[in-house]
Design a protein around this motif. Sequence first.
Motif, PDB file in Angstrom:
ATOM      1  N   GLY A 186       0.812  -1.211   0.000  1.00  0.00           N
ATOM      2  CA  GLY A 186       0.000   0.000   0.000  1.00  0.00           C
ATOM      3  C   GLY A 186       0.842   1.256   0.000  1.00  0.00           C
ATOM      4  O   GLY A 186       0.568   2.202  -0.754  1.00  0.00           O
ATOM      5  N   ALA A 187       1.889   1.270   0.833  1.00  0.00           N
ATOM      6  CA  ALA A 187       2.761   2.443   0.902  1.00  0.00           C
ATOM      7  C   ALA A 187       3.459   2.675  -0.428  1.00  0.00           C
ATOM      8  O   ALA A 187       3.571   3.819  -0.900  1.00  0.00           O
ATOM      9  N   ILE A 188       3.913   1.592  -1.066  1.00  0.00           N
ATOM     10  CA  ILE A 188       4.622   1.723  -2.342  1.00  0.00           C
ATOM     11  C   ILE A 188       3.671   2.156  -3.455  1.00  0.00           C
ATOM     12  O   ILE A 188       3.976   3.075  -4.230  1.00  0.00           O
ATOM     13  N   LEU A 189       2.504   1.506  -3.522  1.00  0.00           N
ATOM     14  CA  LEU A 189       1.563   1.841  -4.596  1.00  0.00           C
ATOM     15  C   LEU A 189       0.979   3.237  -4.427  1.00  0.00           C
ATOM     16  O   LEU A 189       0.942   4.025  -5.381  1.00  0.00           O
ATOM     17  N   VAL A 190       0.516   3.542  -3.205  1.00  0.00           N
ATOM     18  CA  VAL A 190      -0.062   4.870  -2.968  1.00  0.00           C
ATOM     19  C   VAL A 190       0.998   5.947  -3.130  1.00  0.00           C
ATOM     20  O   VAL A 190       0.788   6.958  -3.812  1.00  0.00           O
ATOM     21  N   GLY A 191       2.163   5.717  -2.493  1.00  0.00           N
ATOM     22  CA  GLY A 191       3.233   6.697  -2.598  1.00  0.00           C
ATOM     23  C   GLY A 191       3.715   6.870  -4.023  1.00  0.00           C
ATOM     24  O   GLY A 191       3.959   7.999  -4.483  1.00  0.00           O
ATOM     25  N   GLY A 192       3.851   5.759  -4.751  1.00  0.00           N
ATOM     26  CA  GLY A 192       4.295   5.835  -6.146  1.00  0.00           C
ATOM     27  C   GLY A 192       3.305   6.583  -7.017  1.00  0.00           C
ATOM     28  O   GLY A 192       3.692   7.415  -7.858  1.00  0.00           O
ATOM     29  N   TYR A 193       2.011   6.301  -6.821  1.00  0.00           N
ATOM     30  CA  TYR A 193       0.986   7.001  -7.606  1.00  0.00           C
ATOM     31  C   TYR A 193       1.011   8.498  -7.322  1.00  0.00           C
ATOM     32  O   TYR A 193       0.927   9.320  -8.252  1.00  0.00           O
ATOM     33  N   LEU A 194       1.135   8.857  -6.037  1.00  0.00           N
ATOM     34  CA  LEU A 194       1.165  10.279  -5.680  1.00  0.00           C
ATOM     35  C   LEU A 194       2.365  10.974  -6.303  1.00  0.00           C
ATOM     36  O   LEU A 194       2.249  12.098  -6.827  1.00  0.00           O
ATOM     37  N   LEU A 195       3.526  10.319  -6.264  1.00  0.00           N
ATOM     38  CA  LEU A 195       4.738  10.937  -6.803  1.00  0.00           C
ATOM     39  C   LEU A 195       4.673  11.086  -8.320  1.00  0.00           C
ATOM     40  O   LEU A 195       5.216  12.052  -8.881  1.00  0.00           O
ATOM     41  N   ILE A 196       4.024  10.141  -8.988  1.00  0.00           N
ATOM     42  CA  ILE A 196       3.986  10.182 -10.458  1.00  0.00           C
ATOM     43  C   ILE A 196       2.871  11.094 -10.979  1.00  0.00           C
ATOM     44  O   ILE A 196       3.084  11.885 -11.904  1.00  0.00           O
ATOM     45  N   PHE A 197       1.690  11.020 -10.357  1.00  0.00           N
ATOM     46  CA  PHE A 197       0.524  11.697 -10.932  1.00  0.00           C
ATOM     47  C   PHE A 197       0.001  12.885 -10.113  1.00  0.00           C
ATOM     48  O   PHE A 197      -0.765  13.688 -10.638  1.00  0.00           O
ATOM     49  N   GLU A 198       0.374  12.983  -8.835  1.00  0.00           N
ATOM     50  CA  GLU A 198      -0.215  14.019  -7.982  1.00  0.00           C
ATOM     51  C   GLU A 198       0.829  14.901  -7.317  1.00  0.00           C
ATOM     52  O   GLU A 198       0.593  15.444  -6.248  1.00  0.00           O
ATOM     53  N   ARG A 199       1.953  15.036  -7.935  1.00  0.00           N
ATOM     54  CA  ARG A 199       3.028  15.836  -7.338  1.00  0.00           C
ATOM     55  C   ARG A 199       2.781  17.321  -7.581  1.00  0.00           C
ATOM     56  O   ARG A 199       2.649  17.759  -8.717  1.00  0.00           O
ATOM     57  N   HIS A 200       2.719  18.081  -6.492  1.00  0.00           N
ATOM     58  CA  HIS A 200       2.482  19.522  -6.576  1.00  0.00           C
ATOM     59  C   HIS A 200       3.654  20.353  -6.053  1.00  0.00           C
ATOM     60  O   HIS A 200       3.648  21.574  -6.200  1.00  0.00           O
ATOM     61  N   GLN A 201       4.625  19.703  -5.433  1.00  0.00           N
ATOM     62  CA  GLN A 201       5.746  20.429  -4.836  1.00  0.00           C
ATOM     63  C   GLN A 201       7.069  19.919  -5.414  1.00  0.00           C
ATOM     64  O   GLN A 201       7.204  18.730  -5.699  1.00  0.00           O
ATOM     65  N   PRO A 202       8.056  20.803  -5.563  1.00  0.00           N
ATOM     66  CA  PRO A 202       9.376  20.354  -6.045  1.00  0.00           C
ATOM     67  C   PRO A 202      10.165  19.702  -4.910  1.00  0.00           C
ATOM     68  O   PRO A 202       9.856  19.886  -3.731  1.00  0.00           O
ATOM     69  N   LEU A 203      11.205  18.936  -5.269  1.00  0.00           N
ATOM     70  CA  LEU A 203      12.046  18.308  -4.253  1.00  0.00           C
ATOM     71  C   LEU A 203      12.706  19.342  -3.347  1.00  0.00           C
ATOM     72  O   LEU A 203      12.968  19.074  -2.173  1.00  0.00           O
TER      73      LEU A 203
END
Length: 510
Positions: A186-203
């Motif tokens: 869950g952490a990998i899938l949810v986190g991966g999806y957020l990083l790929i498709f829902e990223r709003h902030q730069p590193l």
Amino acid sequence: MSGSPNARASVSDDQDAEQLRALGYSSDFNRSMSLWENFSLGFTYLSPVVGVYTLFGLCLAAGGPPMFWSYLLIGAGQMLVCLIFGEVVSQFPISGGVYPWARRLVGKRWAWMVGWVYAWALCATIAGVAVGAGPYLAIMLGFKPGPESNILIALAIILLSTALNLVGTKLLARVAMFGFLCELVGAILVGGYLLIFERHQPLSVLFNTFNLEVNGSYLPAFLAASLAGLFQYYGFEACGDVAEETPNPGKRIPKAMRMTIYIGGAAAMFACLALILSVPDMAKVLAGEDTDPVATILANAFGPVGSRLVMAVVMVSFISCVLSLQAAASRLLFAYARDEMIVGSSLFKRLSANHVPSFALLVSGLVPAAIVCLGMFMADAVATIVGFAAIGIYVAFQLIVVAALIARAKGWRPNGQFTLGAWGLWVNLAALVYGVCAIVNMVWPRSPDAAWYINYSMILTTLVVMGAGLVYMLLGKPYDKGTAPAGDAWKFSKPKAKATGVAGATLQQP
């Protein structure tokens, strides 16, 4: 070694039983917990999802995105403590964790106080995690959470956990393993999806303090935000609580403890990173306008149906976390009772037909349930009691770190299957410095406008628990009733020959 797997397992069980007898105990526990299942118990106790999701909004508002780095720093500090625990459990693989370790390292009175503090801290933690699950179940089922619903949900989770634990070690191990897989995937899938498709902030936001300063310094804000990490990394001890249910514990448990830190820590950091970079409006979070950024992020990313599926994974994490915490508490109570250290020892040390301490499990459910029920009358009291959870665990851990130093001063040289060798003393000292700093950071008053008893609630609850335990110990002298070995760690020396075939089971001859 040649032969069938069953024959090799039988030989291993015999060696484990022989080692336990050499340490002064016999056991009827079922040694059926594999390395990965033992690790899963510690992982679900640590529970990256529970830890990150519960405190993310509070700590992000307090310290901004750089709060992410607290997970790395605190994980390194807790690894120092974990290494010391690994040395101790490798030589003394006895059920109950910190209590029997303290007994062998220093003595009966020290052990009694460690067990007392840790037992109350575990019960408070069980109550806190169970209550924390309420809002997430409400989101999953589509109703508005409230104090009463949170209490009912918490009681249901504690009841479910008790029932599952009573079935036996095999089910505990399987549920812990299932919880670990669900949480990690869950952490990998949810986190991966957020990083790929829902990223709003730069590193670069990870280094942006957003001017969250106190008297011109960002350090106070970062220390306040680091509570996220401090409440995260203490599941590794649970691996040792079930030492008598794990084959070859002297080797496997220290390894499982270390795995809990770096796999659990990596999962927590990944989940935290994904959430930080997915915050749509950082200014609203820092201003306190968005008080539940996790719910906001998940709703924006997955919609009503998708966010409920994510919440289902979160609920598995909460349930498996409570299950692991209760297993740890019951084994501690069992170890206490086996040494005649508590009223009702004859009941609490009994194992059921399923090879679990059933009466100890029932108490490990009833006490947290009673704490939860206080919320019907005194919500602030529950918050204060639950606030003791983390500080109590850190105090108990540091009592073991100090105990190891005392034993080393008397001549103890760890000789289990896992040792730090010449580095042991230096790691021990570093673990003490880290632990003291962590405790000071947790109890530091941060609400100048609040009443003094709110500002110093952690210190007050710790003093009350330790004070009550000290009075009980001095007046009742429960530590004097049992005859189990105590304060003898320094007497053990490395065997010169494999006379018994058990590492760490030979005493120095006078």
